[in-house]
Design a protein around this motif. Structure first.
Motif, PDB file in Angstrom:
ATOM      1  N   ILE A 104      -0.056   0.450  14.007  1.00  0.00           N
ATOM      2  CA  ILE A 104      -0.446   1.017  12.705  1.00  0.00           C
ATOM      3  C   ILE A 104      -0.200   2.521  12.695  1.00  0.00           C
ATOM      4  CG2 ILE A 104      -2.422   1.529  11.193  1.00  0.00           C
ATOM      5  CD1 ILE A 104      -3.570  -1.263  12.056  1.00  0.00           C
ATOM      6  N   GLN A 129      -1.051  -2.753   5.623  1.00  0.00           N
ATOM      7  CA  GLN A 129      -2.198  -3.450   5.036  1.00  0.00           C
ATOM      8  C   GLN A 129      -2.420  -4.806   5.706  1.00  0.00           C
ATOM      9  OE1 GLN A 129      -1.716  -3.883   0.775  1.00  0.00           O
ATOM     10  NE2 GLN A 129      -3.335  -2.393   0.454  1.00  0.00           N
ATOM     11  N   LYS A 130      -1.324  -5.511   5.953  1.00  0.00           N
ATOM     12  CA  LYS A 130      -1.457  -6.858   6.537  1.00  0.00           C
ATOM     13  C   LYS A 130      -1.897  -6.778   8.005  1.00  0.00           C
ATOM     14  CE  LYS A 130       1.158  -9.047   3.076  1.00  0.00           C
ATOM     15  NZ  LYS A 130       1.097 -10.380   2.545  1.00  0.00           N
ATOM     16  N   GLU A 173      -3.748  -4.481   9.233  1.00  0.00           N
ATOM     17  CA  GLU A 173      -5.154  -4.075   9.222  1.00  0.00           C
ATOM     18  C   GLU A 173      -6.077  -5.280   9.057  1.00  0.00           C
ATOM     19  OE1 GLU A 173      -5.061  -0.937   6.281  1.00  0.00           O
ATOM     20  OE2 GLU A 173      -4.972   0.616   7.846  1.00  0.00           O
ATOM     21  N   LYS A 174      -5.644  -6.277   8.294  1.00  0.00           N
ATOM     22  CA  LYS A 174      -6.452  -7.499   8.139  1.00  0.00           C
ATOM     23  C   LYS A 174      -6.524  -8.269   9.467  1.00  0.00           C
ATOM     24  CE  LYS A 174      -6.752  -9.912   4.430  1.00  0.00           C
ATOM     25  NZ  LYS A 174      -6.462 -10.842   3.305  1.00  0.00           N
ATOM     26  N   ALA A 183       4.220   0.182   3.874  1.00  0.00           N
ATOM     27  CA  ALA A 183       2.829   0.248   3.394  1.00  0.00           C
ATOM     28  C   ALA A 183       2.203  -1.139   3.337  1.00  0.00           C
ATOM     29  CB  ALA A 183       2.780   0.920   2.018  1.00  0.00           C
ATOM     30  N   ALA A 184       2.962  -2.117   2.834  1.00  0.00           N
ATOM     31  CA  ALA A 184       2.444  -3.485   2.752  1.00  0.00           C
ATOM     32  C   ALA A 184       2.217  -4.062   4.151  1.00  0.00           C
ATOM     33  CB  ALA A 184       3.415  -4.366   1.962  1.00  0.00           C
ATOM     34  N   GLU A 218       0.823   4.100  -2.570  1.00  0.00           N
ATOM     35  CA  GLU A 218      -0.204   3.175  -3.073  1.00  0.00           C
ATOM     36  C   GLU A 218       0.385   2.010  -3.849  1.00  0.00           C
ATOM     37  OE1 GLU A 218      -0.048   6.397  -3.696  1.00  0.00           O
ATOM     38  OE2 GLU A 218      -0.641   6.919  -5.740  1.00  0.00           O
ATOM     39  N   LYS A 235       1.699  -0.879  -3.345  1.00  0.00           N
ATOM     40  CA  LYS A 235       1.973  -1.736  -2.216  1.00  0.00           C
ATOM     41  C   LYS A 235       1.324  -3.109  -2.303  1.00  0.00           C
ATOM     42  CE  LYS A 235      -1.580   0.752   0.300  1.00  0.00           C
ATOM     43  NZ  LYS A 235      -1.807   1.809   1.254  1.00  0.00           N
ATOM     44  N   GLU A 236       0.547  -3.374  -3.370  1.00  0.00           N
ATOM     45  CA  GLU A 236      -0.101  -4.686  -3.455  1.00  0.00           C
ATOM     46  C   GLU A 236       0.942  -5.799  -3.554  1.00  0.00           C
ATOM     47  OE1 GLU A 236      -3.481  -2.338  -3.687  1.00  0.00           O
ATOM     48  OE2 GLU A 236      -1.818  -2.175  -5.064  1.00  0.00           O
ATOM     49  N   GLN A 255       2.264   4.342  10.165  1.00  0.00           N
ATOM     50  CA  GLN A 255       1.700   5.361   9.269  1.00  0.00           C
ATOM     51  C   GLN A 255       2.468   6.686   9.406  1.00  0.00           C
ATOM     52  OE1 GLN A 255      -0.951   4.539   7.036  1.00  0.00           O
ATOM     53  NE2 GLN A 255      -0.118   6.401   6.148  1.00  0.00           N
TER      54      GLN A 255
END
Length: 362
Positions: free
Chosen positions: A353, A173-174, A176-177, A169-170, A318, A320-321, A357
């Protein structure tokens, strides 16, 4: 000592990457010089720095002044048991100036590049059970097809006990940036460039954000019970209880607690005692309370692992921050100025991704 990527690690926390023969080496050096120019005021290049290893210029050994090395940040340095994967991104691994011979050579290495948009070049995964690394070289990635690429990538996130969904998950996110950066720039095209993935292989090195729904409820376990019959208490604290007699860990997790941090780097300075220390902090109270649990090696080999697995492996996506994960762009011997979006690289990122996913969703 050479790492997975054949790069020299320097004791000062950098890595030394030998400059390739011209034109590749000078091109990569020029790329880093451009992005890290102290006078740079191009917002696109300034943002790009976030996704690269830091660059400290070139270096030559005093004994061989003609040998040139790029001096770069060691992205793996902050990890205790770094799990590392190198994935080449894009639909073409040859640049626009490649000869017919070079194109043929690159395409034959991995004919599926166009369709899949990425290629696993290597991985090194820490297996908790055996306290050892499993390594795969480039032949592993080239053996992956459209049908098997999902399982092939999932292998990187599996530590012998469970799938590290937190790290997946993390990572998404990275990526996607990085994808957002590519969608917003038309000045550079990247060929035969890679993403370097690193995550912490030790179970406890996890940052967890608990929403107001507890883990037990998330997993559909009856209130107050974990499937092993362990009691979950609903109070205002988090406890990690170490009952040494039977080596069980019971985790009681709270409602309304937004963050707890498992682990501080300092815990590892005690590694020779073969103990891992779990420190838990509630960040939302002015008076911080701390509870600390020590897990000795023998308990890890007892039935502590299944208990840890419940806490750390079945975390909702979620959570994952700021988990201990790095995704950085590396290898820039084939970066060229452009006046269009880098569609091949974007295609590869999007497909990667999608694959990650789908691993998460199953």
């Amino acid at each position: 000592n050479a790492s997975l990527l054949g790069i020299l690690q320097h004791p000062d926390g950098t890595v030394l990457k030998q400059l390739q023969p011209p034109p590749r080496g000078p091109r990569e050096q020029e790329f880093y010089n451009k992005v890290y120019d102290s006078d740079c005021c191009d917002s696109i290049l300034l943002e790009l720095r976030e996704y690269l290893p830091k660059y400290f210029g070139v270096w030559s050994p005093p004994t061989a002044p003609n040998e040139m090395y790029l001096k770069l940040e060691d992205v793996t340095r902050k990890f205790n048991k770094p799990c590392i994967m190198d994935v080449k991104i894009g639909q073409k691994s040859y640049d626009p100036y490649a000869s017919a011979e070079k194109i043929q050579q690159q395409v034959s290495k991995y004919p599926l590049m166009e369709e899949i948009g990425f290629l696993v070049l290597g991985m090194r995964v820490y297996h908790v059970s055996s306290d050892s690394y499993e390594t795969q070289n480039q032949h592993y990635g080239r053996g992956l097809t459209k049908e098997t690429v999902k399982d092939g990538i999932a292998k990187f996130f599996h530590n012998g006990y469970c799938l590290r969904k937190d790290a997946i998950a993390a990572s998404i996110q990275k990526i996607e940036k990085i994808l957002a950066w590519f969608e917003g720039q038309k000045q550079l095209n990247f060929y035969a460039s890679s993403l370097l993935f690193v995550y912490e292989g030790l179970y406890q090195a996890t940052t967890v954000r608990l929403s107001d729904v507890t883990l037990a409820e998330k997993r559909g376990v009856p209130k107050g019970l974990l499937s092993g019959g362990d009691i979950l208490e609903y109070n205002n604290n988090i406890h990690l209880i170490n009952s040494t007699e039977n080596g069980k860990i019971e985790a009681s997790v709270s409602k309304g607690l937004s963050k707890f941090y498992a682990l501080h780097k300092k815990a590892y300075s005690k590694r020779h005692h073969s103990q891992l220390s779990l420190k838990v902090e509630n960040l939302e109270q002015d008076n911080m309370w701390k509870s600390s649990t020590c897990i000795t090696q023998e308990h890890l080999n007892g039935n502590v692992i299944p208990q840890l697995e419940k806490v750390f492996c079945h975390m909702p996506a979620e959570i994952k921050e700021s988990i201990n994960v790095e995704v950085r762009m590396i290898d820039f011997a084939h970066v060229f100025p452009s006046n269009a979006k880098d569609e091949g690289y974007i295609y590869g990122l999007k497909n990667l991704i999608t694959v990650l996913q789908s691993i998460l969703d199953n």
